[in-house]
Design an enzyme around this catalytic site. Structure first.
Site, short mmCIF file in Angstrom:
data_model
loop_
_atom_site.label_atom_id
_atom_site.label_comp_id
_atom_site.label_asym_id
_atom_site.label_seq_id
_atom_site.Cartn_x
_atom_site.Cartn_y
_atom_site.Cartn_z
N GLY A 139 0.80 -1.22 0.00
CA GLY A 139 0.00 0.00 0.00
C GLY A 139 0.83 1.27 0.00
O GLY A 139 0.35 2.33 0.41
N GLY A 140 2.08 1.15 -0.48
CA GLY A 140 2.92 2.34 -0.60
C GLY A 140 3.28 2.98 0.72
O GLY A 140 3.63 4.17 0.76
N SER A 222 4.80 -5.38 -2.49
CA SER A 222 4.89 -3.94 -2.69
C SER A 222 5.56 -3.29 -1.48
O SER A 222 6.69 -3.63 -1.15
CB SER A 222 3.51 -3.37 -2.98
OG SER A 222 3.61 -2.06 -3.51
#
Length: 546
Positions: A139-140, A222
């Site tokens: 989710g960055g 991610s």
């Protein structure tokens, strides 16, 4: 449809099998109390639930640290909790951490969000010492939660039992705000410290759930995979005994300045001003950080959302930075020097990692999906993600490695390839070649699914929730992928009953990786052109600060 129904029935039946005998493998079990729906730790008793269909015991929403609120904002987490929690209902997920783009904090999110979720297979005993898989979501570093990641299919596909654990961590302005004031009166990279505390919690308590604290694999996608990369290089590679293997799905190389660089100081000052705690204001007379710690969660959330809006060419403003304590250098430097944890690793990426990112930025000058976009637009998008990048570097070298004619004159395709490789694909390739030199195995993959897509995070459906559009070939591939991952967790080697042999990096000449494709999964060699492009990105770290 019939095939899909049979597929899920098979998965559920596998879970229901007595786990002293799974798929023909006799698993040695030790004596001790069998795990039930109640587990008592030294700071509380947690009542979970038993899924009679899957056989899995789950304990959700277990606090692993004190609430990081008020004066404890931007400090290291206090873990385990400092007070006894008594009897706790652990049948539902706890609240998620506040997202950077929120403007109101209520209902499903909270600053009080440091929760663990533990999933235990049927017929597990306290002394069984099962392997443990710890999951950190993506989710960055700005959004995301553990709630959507249920391990039922993973546990059903495994030939041997293991325990699955997932943890929330502070996000965005709550977890990754830098600047000198925080360094002096708090802790840089608080969200990363939450993860570190979670791994220490596993060491202390996972035995109560039947797990082996000496057999822990950490896994993320991610930002979760980026977190794994930072855990590998933290303390110059000293794991502190927290894990023994790692898996990284699409690890991002993010802009990683020092906590007191002009960029991070600027982020702090702009955030403080938007929150009403700017320098010179009456509210900040006792210091900006003290002012921020007195505000409501919603006020801080609104300031973060406003900060994102004020930088419309940037996807992610918050991420780990060099704190000179745990993270002492940037990833490319650490990996080139071999200063990372010497453990077995799986790393990989998806074919179309860079697709669609530029189209999401509000700034038309950096959005390559607009009809009048040019290579200048591509540069503007890239510099929005890597602020120190120079036009000269991209125009003289970057565009020659990604010539526009190779993309049919389409600057959107050109930009997505540049960004996808710079941020995800090349970092995945960077993460494994040096591993064998230190006596461990490393495995590379590329997820390539023309039917369902191979964009960023598309591979996650294989492990957690297959698309309703998945056909028989997709479902067979997903089962194979789960077998590889779970066998790596339980035995240290990714193997599958139906897939090809996944050869480790260094077993052949060149850099080899497995391609996960529903029509034909097979090993491939990474071509020299991609290696050259990755060398370019990793050779300009003074500009991109990776």
């Amino acid at each position: 449809m019939a095939h899909r129904i049979n597929y899920y029935i098979l998965s559920l039946l596998l879970l229901l099998l007595p786990q002293t005998f799974v798929l023909g493998n006799l698993i040695p079990r030790k004596t001790g109390p069998r795990i039930s729906t109640t587990v008592t730790l030294d700071y509380g008793t947690f009542k979970g639930r038993h899924n009679k269909t899957s056989g899995i015991f789950s304990f959700r929403g277990i606090k692993f640290a004190d609430p990081p609120t008020g004066d404890m904002r931007w400090t290291a987490p206090v873990s385990p909790p400092s007070q006894n929690l008594g009897n706790v209902n652990a049948t539902k997920f706890g609240l998620s951490c506040v997202r950077t783009n929120q403007i109101l904090v209520k209902n499903e999110t909270s600053e009080d969000c440091l929760f663990a979720n533990i999933f235990v297979p049927n017929n597990t005993h306290v002394n069984d010492k099962l392997p443990v898989l710890v999951w950190f979501h993506g989710g960055g570093f700005q959004i995301g939660t553990t709630h959507e990641f249920h391990p039922d299919l993973l546990m059903a596909s495994s030939s041997q039992p293991f325990i699955f654990a997932s943890f929330e961590y502070r996000l965005g302005q709550f977890g990754f705000l830098g600047g000198s004031e925080i360094a002096e009166s708090g802790a840089i990279n608080a969200g990363f410290l939450d993860q570190r505390a979670a791994l220490k919690w596993v060491q202390r308590y996972i035995g109560q759930f039947g797990g082996d604290s000496g057999h822990v694999t950490i896994w993320g996608q991610s930002a979760g995979a980026g977190s794994i990369m930072y855990h590998l290089m933290a303390n110059n590679g000293d794991t502190e005994g927290l894990f023994h293997a790692a898996i990284m799905d699409s690890p991002p190389l993010v802009y990683t300045p020092a906590f007191n660089d002009d960029y991070d100081e600027g982020i702090f000052q702009q955030f403080a001003e938007l929150a009403g705690c700017g320098n010179g204001t009456t509210a900040a007379k006792d210091g900006q950080l003290n002012c921020l710690r007195k505000l409501t969660s919603t006020k801080l959330a609104k300031a973060g959302s406003s900060l994102l809006a004020a930088r419309p060419d940037t996807l992610f403003l918050f991420a780990p930075v060099v704190d000179n304590i745990l993270i002492k250098e940037r990833p490319v430097e650490a990996y080139k020097a071999g200063r990372f944890a010497h453990v077995p690793v799986i790393a990989g990426s998806n074919t179309d990692e860079g697709a669609h990112w530029s189209s999401t930025v509000p700034d038309p000058a950096a959005n390559t999906s607009f009809p009048n976009a040019t290579e200048t637009t591509v540069f503007n998008f890239l510099v929005g993600q890597y602020p120190s990048l120079t036009s000269e570097t991209i125009t003289t070298t970057g565009f020659s490695l990604y010539p526009l004619e190779s993309f049919g004159g389409n600057v959107s395709l050109q930009g997505q390839q540049m960004y996808g490789e710079a941020r995800y694909i090349c970092s995945a390739l960077m993460s494994t070649p040096a591993v064998p030199a230190f006596g461990n195995s490393a495995y590379q993959y590329r997820y390539d699914n023309p039917h369902l897509g191979s964009h960023h995070k598309d591979e996650l459906q294989a492990y957690f929730s297959p698309s309703l559009d998945a056909d028989d070939d997709d479902l067979a591939l997903f089962e194979t992928m789960r077998e590889y991952i779970t066998s790596f967790v339980t035995t240290g080697k990714p193997v599958s009953k139906s897939g090809p042999e996944w050869k480790p990096v260094g077993s052949d000449s060149g850099l080899s990786r497995i391609v996960f494709n529903p029509q034909n999964s097979a090993m491939e060699e990474v071509d020299n052109a991609l290696t050259t492009r990755c060398d370019f990105w990793h050779g300009i770290t003074d500009e991109v600060l990776t």
